[in-house]
Scaffold this motif. Sequence first.
Motif, PDB file in Angstrom:
ATOM      1  N   ALA A 123       0.831  -1.205   0.000  1.00 23.26           N
ATOM      2  CA  ALA A 123       0.000   0.000   0.000  1.00 23.26           C
ATOM      3  C   ALA A 123       0.868   1.259   0.000  1.00 23.26           C
ATOM      4  O   ALA A 123       0.564   2.233  -0.698  1.00 23.26           O
ATOM      5  CB  ALA A 123      -0.933  -0.005   1.214  1.00 23.26           C
ATOM      6  N   TYR A 124       1.947   1.240   0.789  1.00 18.64           N
ATOM      7  CA  TYR A 124       2.836   2.407   0.838  1.00 18.64           C
ATOM      8  C   TYR A 124       3.478   2.650  -0.518  1.00 18.64           C
ATOM      9  O   TYR A 124       3.537   3.799  -0.992  1.00 18.64           O
ATOM     10  CB  TYR A 124       3.917   2.191   1.896  1.00 18.64           C
ATOM     11  N   ALA A 125       3.959   1.585  -1.152  1.00 21.41           N
ATOM     12  CA  ALA A 125       4.598   1.736  -2.457  1.00 21.41           C
ATOM     13  C   ALA A 125       3.610   2.255  -3.492  1.00 21.41           C
ATOM     14  O   ALA A 125       3.945   3.122  -4.308  1.00 21.41           O
ATOM     15  CB  ALA A 125       5.187   0.397  -2.908  1.00 21.41           C
ATOM     16  N   ALA A 126       2.375   1.740  -3.467  1.00 22.52           N
ATOM     17  CA  ALA A 126       1.363   2.186  -4.436  1.00 22.52           C
ATOM     18  C   ALA A 126       1.061   3.676  -4.261  1.00 22.52           C
ATOM     19  O   ALA A 126       1.021   4.439  -5.244  1.00 22.52           O
ATOM     20  CB  ALA A 126       0.099   1.358  -4.280  1.00 22.52           C
ATOM     21  N   ALA A 127       0.863   4.108  -3.019  1.00 23.55           N
ATOM     22  CA  ALA A 127       0.548   5.514  -2.768  1.00 23.55           C
ATOM     23  C   ALA A 127       1.733   6.420  -3.115  1.00 23.55           C
ATOM     24  O   ALA A 127       1.560   7.480  -3.734  1.00 23.55           O
ATOM     25  CB  ALA A 127       0.152   5.705  -1.299  1.00 23.55           C
ATOM     26  N   ALA A 147       3.401   1.925 -12.887  1.00 21.05           N
ATOM     27  CA  ALA A 147       2.395   1.175 -13.645  1.00 21.05           C
ATOM     28  C   ALA A 147       2.281  -0.252 -13.126  1.00 21.05           C
ATOM     29  O   ALA A 147       1.178  -0.768 -12.918  1.00 21.05           O
ATOM     30  CB  ALA A 147       2.745   1.190 -15.131  1.00 21.05           C
ATOM     31  N   TYR A 148       3.419  -0.891 -12.913  1.00 23.42           N
ATOM     32  CA  TYR A 148       3.371  -2.281 -12.450  1.00 23.42           C
ATOM     33  C   TYR A 148       2.777  -2.365 -11.041  1.00 23.42           C
ATOM     34  O   TYR A 148       1.877  -3.177 -10.786  1.00 23.42           O
ATOM     35  CB  TYR A 148       4.773  -2.896 -12.465  1.00 23.42           C
ATOM     36  N   ILE A 149       3.265  -1.536 -10.125  1.00 25.94           N
ATOM     37  CA  ILE A 149       2.813  -1.618  -8.731  1.00 25.94           C
ATOM     38  C   ILE A 149       1.338  -1.256  -8.613  1.00 25.94           C
ATOM     39  O   ILE A 149       0.571  -1.903  -7.884  1.00 25.94           O
ATOM     40  CB  ILE A 149       3.672  -0.700  -7.833  1.00 25.94           C
ATOM     41  N   LEU A 150       0.887  -0.223  -9.329  1.00 28.93           N
ATOM     42  CA  LEU A 150      -0.520   0.171  -9.249  1.00 28.93           C
ATOM     43  C   LEU A 150      -1.425  -0.878  -9.873  1.00 28.93           C
ATOM     44  O   LEU A 150      -2.548  -1.105  -9.400  1.00 28.93           O
ATOM     45  CB  LEU A 150      -0.725   1.529  -9.926  1.00 28.93           C
ATOM     46  N   GLY A 151      -0.958  -1.533 -10.929  1.00 30.46           N
ATOM     47  CA  GLY A 151      -1.751  -2.601 -11.516  1.00 30.46           C
ATOM     48  C   GLY A 151      -1.940  -3.761 -10.555  1.00 30.46           C
ATOM     49  O   GLY A 151      -2.990  -4.403 -10.539  1.00 30.46           O
ATOM     50  N   GLU A 152      -0.930  -4.021  -9.729  1.00 28.86           N
ATOM     51  CA  GLU A 152      -1.003  -5.134  -8.786  1.00 28.86           C
ATOM     52  C   GLU A 152      -1.654  -4.742  -7.458  1.00 28.86           C
ATOM     53  O   GLU A 152      -2.455  -5.494  -6.915  1.00 28.86           O
ATOM     54  CB  GLU A 152       0.409  -5.670  -8.515  1.00 28.86           C
ATOM     55  N   PHE A 153      -1.294  -3.559  -6.941  1.00 30.01           N
ATOM     56  CA  PHE A 153      -1.700  -3.209  -5.575  1.00 30.01           C
ATOM     57  C   PHE A 153      -2.393  -1.858  -5.460  1.00 30.01           C
ATOM     58  O   PHE A 153      -2.581  -1.357  -4.353  1.00 30.01           O
ATOM     59  CB  PHE A 153      -0.463  -3.224  -4.655  1.00 30.01           C
ATOM     60  N   GLY A 154      -2.789  -1.278  -6.574  1.00 27.39           N
ATOM     61  CA  GLY A 154      -3.476   0.011  -6.521  1.00 27.39           C
ATOM     62  C   GLY A 154      -4.784  -0.045  -5.764  1.00 27.39           C
ATOM     63  O   GLY A 154      -5.237   0.957  -5.206  1.00 27.39           O
ATOM     64  N   PHE A 155      -5.403  -1.238  -5.733  1.00 26.07           N
ATOM     65  CA  PHE A 155      -6.678  -1.370  -5.020  1.00 26.07           C
ATOM     66  C   PHE A 155      -6.538  -1.093  -3.526  1.00 26.07           C
ATOM     67  O   PHE A 155      -7.525  -0.750  -2.856  1.00 26.07           O
ATOM     68  CB  PHE A 155      -7.267  -2.768  -5.239  1.00 26.07           C
ATOM     69  N   LEU A 156      -5.327  -1.228  -2.987  1.00 27.01           N
ATOM     70  CA  LEU A 156      -5.116  -0.997  -1.555  1.00 27.01           C
ATOM     71  C   LEU A 156      -5.256   0.466  -1.175  1.00 27.01           C
ATOM     72  O   LEU A 156      -5.445   0.780   0.004  1.00 27.01           O
ATOM     73  CB  LEU A 156      -3.734  -1.510  -1.143  1.00 27.01           C
ATOM     74  N   VAL A 157      -5.143   1.367  -2.148  1.00 30.41           N
ATOM     75  CA  VAL A 157      -5.233   2.804  -1.849  1.00 30.41           C
ATOM     76  C   VAL A 157      -6.387   3.463  -2.596  1.00 30.41           C
ATOM     77  O   VAL A 157      -6.521   4.688  -2.566  1.00 30.41           O
ATOM     78  CB  VAL A 157      -3.898   3.518  -2.195  1.00 30.41           C
ATOM     79  N   ALA A 158      -7.219   2.669  -3.273  1.00 29.72           N
ATOM     80  CA  ALA A 158      -8.240   3.227  -4.159  1.00 29.72           C
ATOM     81  C   ALA A 158      -9.291   4.044  -3.422  1.00 29.72           C
ATOM     82  O   ALA A 158      -9.955   4.893  -4.032  1.00 29.72           O
ATOM     83  CB  ALA A 158      -8.921   2.108  -4.950  1.00 29.72           C
ATOM     84  N   GLU A 159      -9.462   3.806  -2.118  1.00 27.90           N
ATOM     85  CA  GLU A 159     -10.462   4.546  -1.359  1.00 27.90           C
ATOM     86  C   GLU A 159      -9.914   5.842  -0.765  1.00 27.90           C
ATOM     87  O   GLU A 159     -10.660   6.600  -0.146  1.00 27.90           O
ATOM     88  CB  GLU A 159     -11.011   3.659  -0.236  1.00 27.90           C
ATOM     89  N   ARG A 160      -8.631   6.115  -0.946  1.00 27.58           N
ATOM     90  CA  ARG A 160      -8.062   7.354  -0.421  1.00 27.58           C
ATOM     91  C   ARG A 160      -8.418   8.520  -1.346  1.00 27.58           C
ATOM     92  O   ARG A 160      -8.609   8.319  -2.554  1.00 27.58           O
ATOM     93  CB  ARG A 160      -6.541   7.236  -0.307  1.00 27.58           C
ATOM     94  N   PRO A 161      -8.503   9.727  -0.806  1.00 26.99           N
ATOM     95  CA  PRO A 161      -8.837  10.882  -1.644  1.00 26.99           C
ATOM     96  C   PRO A 161      -7.814  11.070  -2.766  1.00 26.99           C
ATOM     97  O   PRO A 161      -6.602  11.038  -2.539  1.00 26.99           O
ATOM     98  CB  PRO A 161      -8.777  12.058  -0.646  1.00 26.99           C
ATOM     99  N   GLY A 162      -8.315  11.243  -3.992  1.00 25.81           N
ATOM    100  CA  GLY A 162      -7.451  11.474  -5.143  1.00 25.81           C
ATOM    101  C   GLY A 162      -6.712  10.255  -5.641  1.00 25.81           C
ATOM    102  O   GLY A 162      -5.820  10.375  -6.488  1.00 25.81           O
ATOM    103  N   MET A 163      -7.071   9.054  -5.153  1.00 26.58           N
ATOM    104  CA  MET A 163      -6.365   7.842  -5.561  1.00 26.58           C
ATOM    105  C   MET A 163      -7.319   6.759  -6.052  1.00 26.58           C
ATOM    106  O   MET A 163      -7.004   5.578  -6.018  1.00 26.58           O
ATOM    107  CB  MET A 163      -5.518   7.298  -4.399  1.00 26.58           C
ATOM    108  N   SER A 164      -8.490   7.154  -6.517  1.00 28.13           N
ATOM    109  CA  SER A 164      -9.456   6.191  -7.015  1.00 28.13           C
ATOM    110  C   SER A 164      -8.912   5.499  -8.266  1.00 28.13           C
ATOM    111  O   SER A 164      -7.899   5.914  -8.849  1.00 28.13           O
ATOM    112  CB  SER A 164     -10.770   6.891  -7.342  1.00 28.13           C
ATOM    113  N   GLY A 165      -9.585   4.433  -8.680  1.00 30.06           N
ATOM    114  CA  GLY A 165      -9.155   3.735  -9.889  1.00 30.06           C
ATOM    115  C   GLY A 165      -9.120   4.642 -11.097  1.00 30.06           C
ATOM    116  O   GLY A 165      -8.203   4.579 -11.929  1.00 30.06           O
TER     117      GLY A 165
END
Length: 604
Positions: A123-127, A147-165
């Motif tokens: 989650a930290y790396a994605a954010a 691109a690689y990290i968000l494709g794999e783990f972007g869902f861990l931060v998707a609910e944060r402000p400004g980080m939706s899918g």
Amino acid sequence: LAQIEGSGEGVKKHQATVLVSLKDADISVRRRALDLLFVMCDSDNAEMIVDELVAHLVLADAAIREEMVLKIAILAEKYATDLRWYVDTILKLISISGDHVSDPIWHRVVQIVTNHPKGDLQAYAAATLLVAVSPRRCHETAVRVAAYILGEFGFLVAERPGMSGEEQFRILHQHWHNSNAFTRAILISTYAKLANLYEECRPLVAPVFAKCKNSVQVEIQQRSAEYSAMREAFSPEAVEDLLREMPPFEEFKQSALEQRLRQKEGDGSAAVAKAARPSTAQRQRAAQAAKADEEGMEQATEEEEYEVEEEEQLTEEVEEDDEIENEDPAHDSPPVGIPKEVLPAMRKAFSNLCTSPSGVLFENSLLQVGVKHEYAGSQGRITVFFGNLASGPLKHFQVVLDNCDHLRMQKQGTDGLLEDGGCSVAVRTQAKLVLLVEVMAPFDDAPSMRIKFQTMEGERHDYPLRLPIVATCFMEPVTLEAAAFMQRWKSLEGQDRECQEVVKVPQNAPEIDEEYMERIVSIVINGLKFGRCPGCDPTPWTVSGAATFRTGSKDKSGNFINVGCLVRVEANPQAGAFRVTTRTLHPLCSKAIKNVALVSIKLA
């Protein structure tokens, strides 16, 4: 001297002199200084030496930059007690000297983040990477890693402000035109994963794939064509399996960075010998990874050996053993449940989610549980987010789902989330659970979900919740003419087929008028997913609808078993009440539709 046992402390006294030598006019002196810093680095001075080397990298000439970047990357990985510092260090290298960050360096970042046994680093790396590539100008290597990290783990931060899918897609896609074919190929795979996770991304991704089908680059053309055709060629479950997170990478005895260093300096180099010796931090990480693997293997063995009916008994035995072995006095007290003052809000949230595609299911000072669900026929995809609102990490975070005879369910979640040991959810991060369900028979009760965790102070919590998976989720609207509706309505008369109940509107609710009835119509059409039947309603105070309850079961002829459903809501403005009547061929369907309709009307 730095290599001789027992002389390390003496050499460290000259560390400042060696750092100054990095600025010497003679390139050979600078290389010697870099070699000496690399060899004399240990767990005590690693962070200071790495930070000094990164700072000096800005001023270093091109002749030594590539060597510096490689050695900084090796030292940061070797002595990182907190892998977040390692991720930050590599990002600094990319921003300062991205042209000298070779593919093995950023590949190693991806490998370490993916293989980390807990979701906090992911989650930290994605954010962090999403923020790093937010500016229009950033190095292409950063785009590849992000691109690689968000494709794999972007869902861990998707609910944060400004980080939706959707935001993740827009931020990545702004770099499309300045990227080469290799980077675009990575982006295409990431877009496919984003479109699979977030419905709002699908209309954004589709034009990109359509355009790239005619690309002169074979790799880009092939990926675009295959991802575009995937949903038509395979079932939703197969697509989910194809696009889920990649499994952990295989760990080799020697990393690619060490191999590169060996190629540059030879087998007899002091730096190569230094890189080959595992540090204390590396040994600790290896032990943690091995422990996580053992727990996963033990869990898999238990699932194979025991039937579903015996799982609860097995869990109780394991918990009793843990309590005997654990000397923590916090385990002597019973776990904290859901406070009574939270129950009304929790029931309301559940009722809202029964007819809404997304929302918050539960929230207190420690935890927020959000749900996003979508359905097509007899199948559904439910995503549950568990956000840590506490001031410290939530440890042993575990979700236990009851098995239901009427639902066929596939589960996928953050590593450890569904296992006995649980996972750790860091502050302001999330764990995620994805459920793929298929309804096999009518039902009238929502499946239960139990959340267990322990706070930083050792206080245990146990929250029983219900998932908003109800019968109306699997409805498909049907539009009937008035005559056809009335004919079916009369044919379904009978105590076993009809459910009826009167509900009073809340005391603080407005009078029942045309505007109020418009909300009731919306509940029937959008909430219950029934088709409005024109001409069936004799007065403006009546709403009639029809739908089909879809299942994944088949009859003897191989046809799917479906249940026709009718509903009628009649208002009595003078009495301030509604009468809900449901008629179906199956009594459980009639009861389930009536219950959801009553609750929804109370909240209208």
